[in-house]
Scaffold this motif. Sequence first.
Motif, PDB file in Angstrom:
ATOM      1  N   GLU A 141       0.811  -1.224   0.000  1.00 26.29           N
ATOM      2  CA  GLU A 141       0.000   0.000   0.000  1.00 26.29           C
ATOM      3  C   GLU A 141       0.837   1.263   0.000  1.00 26.29           C
ATOM      4  OE1 GLU A 141      -3.368   2.209   2.855  1.00 26.29           O
ATOM      5  OE2 GLU A 141      -2.537   0.239   3.405  1.00 26.29           O
ATOM      6  N   HIS A 142       1.941   1.241   0.729  1.00 25.48           N
ATOM      7  CA  HIS A 142       2.732   2.459   0.928  1.00 25.48           C
ATOM      8  C   HIS A 142       3.945   2.445  -0.003  1.00 25.48           C
ATOM      9  CE1 HIS A 142       0.237   3.158   4.423  1.00 25.48           C
ATOM     10  NE2 HIS A 142       0.563   1.959   4.890  1.00 25.48           N
ATOM     11  N   VAL A 143       3.998   3.423  -0.917  1.00 14.65           N
ATOM     12  CA  VAL A 143       5.071   3.487  -1.905  1.00 14.65           C
ATOM     13  C   VAL A 143       5.676   4.888  -1.879  1.00 14.65           C
ATOM     14  CG1 VAL A 143       5.726   3.061  -4.297  1.00 14.65           C
ATOM     15  CG2 VAL A 143       3.729   1.891  -3.336  1.00 14.65           C
ATOM     16  N   LEU A 144       6.974   4.959  -1.635  1.00 12.33           N
ATOM     17  CA  LEU A 144       7.708   6.224  -1.661  1.00 12.33           C
ATOM     18  C   LEU A 144       8.605   6.220  -2.895  1.00 12.33           C
ATOM     19  CD1 LEU A 144       8.803   6.303   2.107  1.00 12.33           C
ATOM     20  CD2 LEU A 144       6.687   7.186   1.091  1.00 12.33           C
ATOM     21  N   TYR A 145       8.562   7.298  -3.681  1.00  8.65           N
ATOM     22  CA  TYR A 145       9.332   7.357  -4.928  1.00  8.65           C
ATOM     23  C   TYR A 145       9.677   8.800  -5.235  1.00  8.65           C
ATOM     24  CZ  TYR A 145       4.541   8.336  -6.394  1.00  8.65           C
ATOM     25  OH  TYR A 145       3.259   8.857  -6.470  1.00  8.65           O
ATOM     26  N   THR A 146      10.539   8.996  -6.211  1.00  6.85           N
ATOM     27  CA  THR A 146      10.894  10.343  -6.649  1.00  6.85           C
ATOM     28  C   THR A 146       9.750  10.912  -7.487  1.00  6.85           C
ATOM     29  OG1 THR A 146      13.272   9.903  -6.630  1.00  6.85           O
ATOM     30  CG2 THR A 146      12.494  11.703  -8.047  1.00  6.85           C
ATOM     31  N   PRO A 147       9.070  11.951  -6.993  1.00  9.35           N
ATOM     32  CA  PRO A 147       7.946  12.508  -7.761  1.00  9.35           C
ATOM     33  C   PRO A 147       8.459  13.330  -8.944  1.00  9.35           C
ATOM     34  CG  PRO A 147       8.303  13.800  -5.783  1.00  9.35           C
ATOM     35  CD  PRO A 147       9.282  12.661  -5.717  1.00  9.35           C
ATOM     36  N   MET A 148       7.719  13.288 -10.037  1.00  7.72           N
ATOM     37  CA  MET A 148       8.081  14.050 -11.238  1.00  7.72           C
ATOM     38  C   MET A 148       7.112  15.214 -11.410  1.00  7.72           C
ATOM     39  SD  MET A 148      10.710  12.348 -12.014  1.00  7.72           S
ATOM     40  CE  MET A 148      11.170  13.177 -13.550  1.00  7.72           C
ATOM     41  N   ALA A 149       7.669  16.366 -11.714  1.00 10.44           N
ATOM     42  CA  ALA A 149       6.856  17.582 -11.843  1.00 10.44           C
ATOM     43  C   ALA A 149       5.979  17.509 -13.091  1.00 10.44           C
ATOM     44  CB  ALA A 149       7.754  18.806 -11.903  1.00 10.44           C
ATOM     45  N   ALA A 150       4.785  18.077 -12.979  1.00  7.05           N
ATOM     46  CA  ALA A 150       3.857  18.114 -14.114  1.00  7.05           C
ATOM     47  C   ALA A 150       3.052  19.402 -14.071  1.00  7.05           C
ATOM     48  CB  ALA A 150       2.932  16.905 -14.081  1.00  7.05           C
ATOM     49  N   GLY A 161      10.867  18.483  -6.600  1.00  4.88           N
ATOM     50  CA  GLY A 161      11.485  18.569  -5.292  1.00  4.88           C
ATOM     51  C   GLY A 161      12.665  17.614  -5.171  1.00  4.88           C
ATOM     52  N   LYS A 162      12.903  17.146  -3.962  1.00  6.63           N
ATOM     53  CA  LYS A 162      14.077  16.341  -3.658  1.00  6.63           C
ATOM     54  C   LYS A 162      13.901  14.904  -4.143  1.00  6.63           C
ATOM     55  CE  LYS A 162      17.234  15.545   0.234  1.00  6.63           C
ATOM     56  NZ  LYS A 162      17.406  15.710   1.705  1.00  6.63           N
ATOM     57  N   THR A 163      14.946  14.374  -4.761  1.00  7.09           N
ATOM     58  CA  THR A 163      14.905  12.969  -5.178  1.00  7.09           C
ATOM     59  C   THR A 163      15.097  12.061  -3.966  1.00  7.09           C
ATOM     60  OG1 THR A 163      17.284  12.823  -5.582  1.00  7.09           O
ATOM     61  CG2 THR A 163      15.891  13.571  -7.417  1.00  7.09           C
ATOM     62  N   LEU A 164      14.620  10.839  -4.093  1.00  8.12           N
ATOM     63  CA  LEU A 164      14.790   9.858  -3.008  1.00  8.12           C
ATOM     64  C   LEU A 164      16.081   9.070  -3.227  1.00  8.12           C
ATOM     65  CD1 LEU A 164      11.815  10.631  -2.518  1.00  8.12           C
ATOM     66  CD2 LEU A 164      11.427   8.287  -1.806  1.00  8.12           C
ATOM     67  N   TRP A 165      17.169   9.816  -3.246  1.00  5.37           N
ATOM     68  CA  TRP A 165      18.500   9.223  -3.433  1.00  5.37           C
ATOM     69  C   TRP A 165      19.323   9.488  -2.184  1.00  5.37           C
ATOM     70  CZ3 TRP A 165      20.815   5.779  -6.271  1.00  5.37           C
ATOM     71  CH2 TRP A 165      22.199   5.754  -6.389  1.00  5.37           C
ATOM     72  N   ARG A 166      19.983   8.472  -1.686  1.00  5.47           N
ATOM     73  CA  ARG A 166      20.809   8.556  -0.482  1.00  5.47           C
ATOM     74  C   ARG A 166      20.008   9.151   0.686  1.00  5.47           C
ATOM     75  NH1 ARG A 166      25.989   6.949  -0.957  1.00  5.47           N
ATOM     76  NH2 ARG A 166      26.938   6.916  -3.037  1.00  5.47           N
ATOM     77  N   ASN A 167      20.408  10.326   1.178  1.00  2.00           N
ATOM     78  CA  ASN A 167      19.732  10.924   2.332  1.00  2.00           C
ATOM     79  C   ASN A 167      18.284  11.279   2.021  1.00  2.00           C
ATOM     80  OD1 ASN A 167      21.884  10.871   4.229  1.00  2.00           O
ATOM     81  ND2 ASN A 167      22.838  12.620   3.194  1.00  2.00           N
ATOM     82  N   GLY A 168      17.998  11.534   0.741  1.00  2.00           N
ATOM     83  CA  GLY A 168      16.625  11.861   0.369  1.00  2.00           C
ATOM     84  C   GLY A 168      15.668  10.722   0.664  1.00  2.00           C
ATOM     85  N   LYS A 169      16.103   9.496   0.409  1.00  2.00           N
ATOM     86  CA  LYS A 169      15.253   8.334   0.704  1.00  2.00           C
ATOM     87  C   LYS A 169      15.108   8.155   2.212  1.00  2.00           C
ATOM     88  CE  LYS A 169      15.819   4.675  -1.851  1.00  2.00           C
ATOM     89  NZ  LYS A 169      16.340   3.376  -2.392  1.00  2.00           N
TER      90      LYS A 169
END
Length: 474
Positions: A141-150, A161-169
Motif C-alpha cells: 500500500e505504501h510506496v515512496l518514490y521520486t515525484p516528477m513535476a507536471a 522537489g528532492k529525489t529519493l536518493w541517499r539521504n533523500g530516501k
Amino acid sequence: MSAELDGALAEIRSGLTGAQIAAIFDFGGTVVDGFPRPGTFQRLFRRRGTEEVLLRGIRNGATDGEYGRFLNQLAEALAGRSEADLDALGERLFRRTVYGHLYFEAWQLIRTHQAAGHTIVLASSLTRFQVAPAAAELGIEHVLYTPMAAQDGILTGYPDGKTLWRNGKADAVREFAAGHEVDLTRSYVYADSTADLPLLSLVGHPTAVNPDQELTSVAAERNWPALRFHPRQGARPADYARTTAGFAGLLGGAFYGVASKSPTRDHRQMADALLEHAAGNTLSLAGVHLRVSGAQNARAPRPAVFLFNHQSQFDIIIVPEVLQGGVTGIGKKELTRNPVFGPLMRFVGVTFIDRSSTDKAKAALAPVVDTLRGGLSIAVAPEGTRSYTPDVGPFKKGAFHIAIQAGVPVIPIVIRNAGEICWRNSMVARPGTVDVAILDPIDVSGWDPNDLDDKVAAVRQLYVDTLLDWPKPD
C-alpha cells in the motif's frame, strides 16, 4: 531456500507484531533484480525510447554518476508526455518485462512481514511509473518514490522537489514513520546498495540484500545480516533449444503413448499413456525436475478434484506427471486454439469452458460431475488465470460445486518455482527444480453450496501458508 533466508523468516515469525513495525524494501536489486545489460548487437540496433530509459533506471543507479545520468535521460524521455500515458506505459512494462525479474525471496519476506501485521513500505529513488505497478501486484500500500513535476498533467521531465536518493530516501522514510506512528528502532530495511546506507542505518533490523563488495564490508563491520537472492534468468539460446526438444518430446511421447495402448482399443488407457509419456519426455528434455511432498495424496482417494495454483504454462505438464494417470482437466476455451495443446487436451477429455459467460461456463461444467462419478479425477486451476507473482489469486467456486455434487474430496496441489522455470507469458523453459506439495484431501460432503465463501477462502489460505512455510519433500 538458503539457510540465511530461513533464519530471517523464522526471526520475523517469532518477533514482534503490529503496524508500528515497518518493513521497508528498496526496489531495484532488492525486490526486482537488474536486467541483463544489452550486448553489442542489441546496443547497435535497439530503440532508445522511454521504455529503455525506464528499464535502464531499474538496472542501473548503484552510484551517484549512474543515477545522475538516469535523471538526465529521464528528463529528455518524459518531457511533454502525459502522466496518464506514463502510468499506462509502466503497467505495460511490468506485465511484459518487469514481472519476470521479481525475486521470489523478496515476495516471501514481504508476505511474512504482512502476516506479522507489519507496515510494508516500498521506497525507491525511481519514479512511480517504474515502481507503482509492481507495488500494486505485490499488495504494497505504501510506496515512496521520486515525484516528477507536471503542469496540467503534462510532465516537465524534472523531479518535483528532492529525489529519493541517499539521504533523500532516508528523509522520506523518516517522515513516513513520523506520520504513521512507526517505530524505526524496531523496524526492518532491505536494500542492496551503499547508496542506501543512510536508510539502512535508520532501523533496528537492517539487512543487506545481494550486497556488492563495498556493502558486504560495511555489513560485516556493523554486524548486519546479508541475504543472497537468486535472479530469474532470461531465456538463453540453450533454453530455446531445450524447450524445442521438450516440445518435440511432448509430441513424440504423445504419439508413442497412444500407439502403445492402441491394441487395447481403450480410449482411457491411450489417454493416460499419452499424458505419461508426453509429460515425462517434456520435463526430462527441458531439464526440469520435480521434487514432491505428499505424493501419497496423489494416489488416494480417487476420484477427486485436484486444485492447483497457476503461474506458468508448464503447470499443465507438471500436474499430469505428478498425478500419474486417471485424470483429466478443465481449461479455458482459448486453449482450443493452441495448435499443440488444443488437440492433445481434447484427446484426454479436457472440458473447455467459456469464461466470458457464467451461464455457458456452468453448462459446460455439468457433465464433469458425471465424469467424476464414473471414476475419473479432474484437475483444475481455481484461480482461472496465471498470476504475475507467486501470489495465489482469488479462487472461483466452480470446482468446489462440482466436488460437492459428485461427492468426491478436494485435494490441493501447491506448485512452487514453476514461474521461475517458465515465466507467465513465455513458452520457454529454463532448467531447474519445481517443488510440488500435495496436501491432505478435504472432505466437502457437508459443505453448503450456497455458503462457500469462508470455506473456499480457507482452502486458498492453505496455498498461501504452504508457499511461505514449505513442507519437506518425501
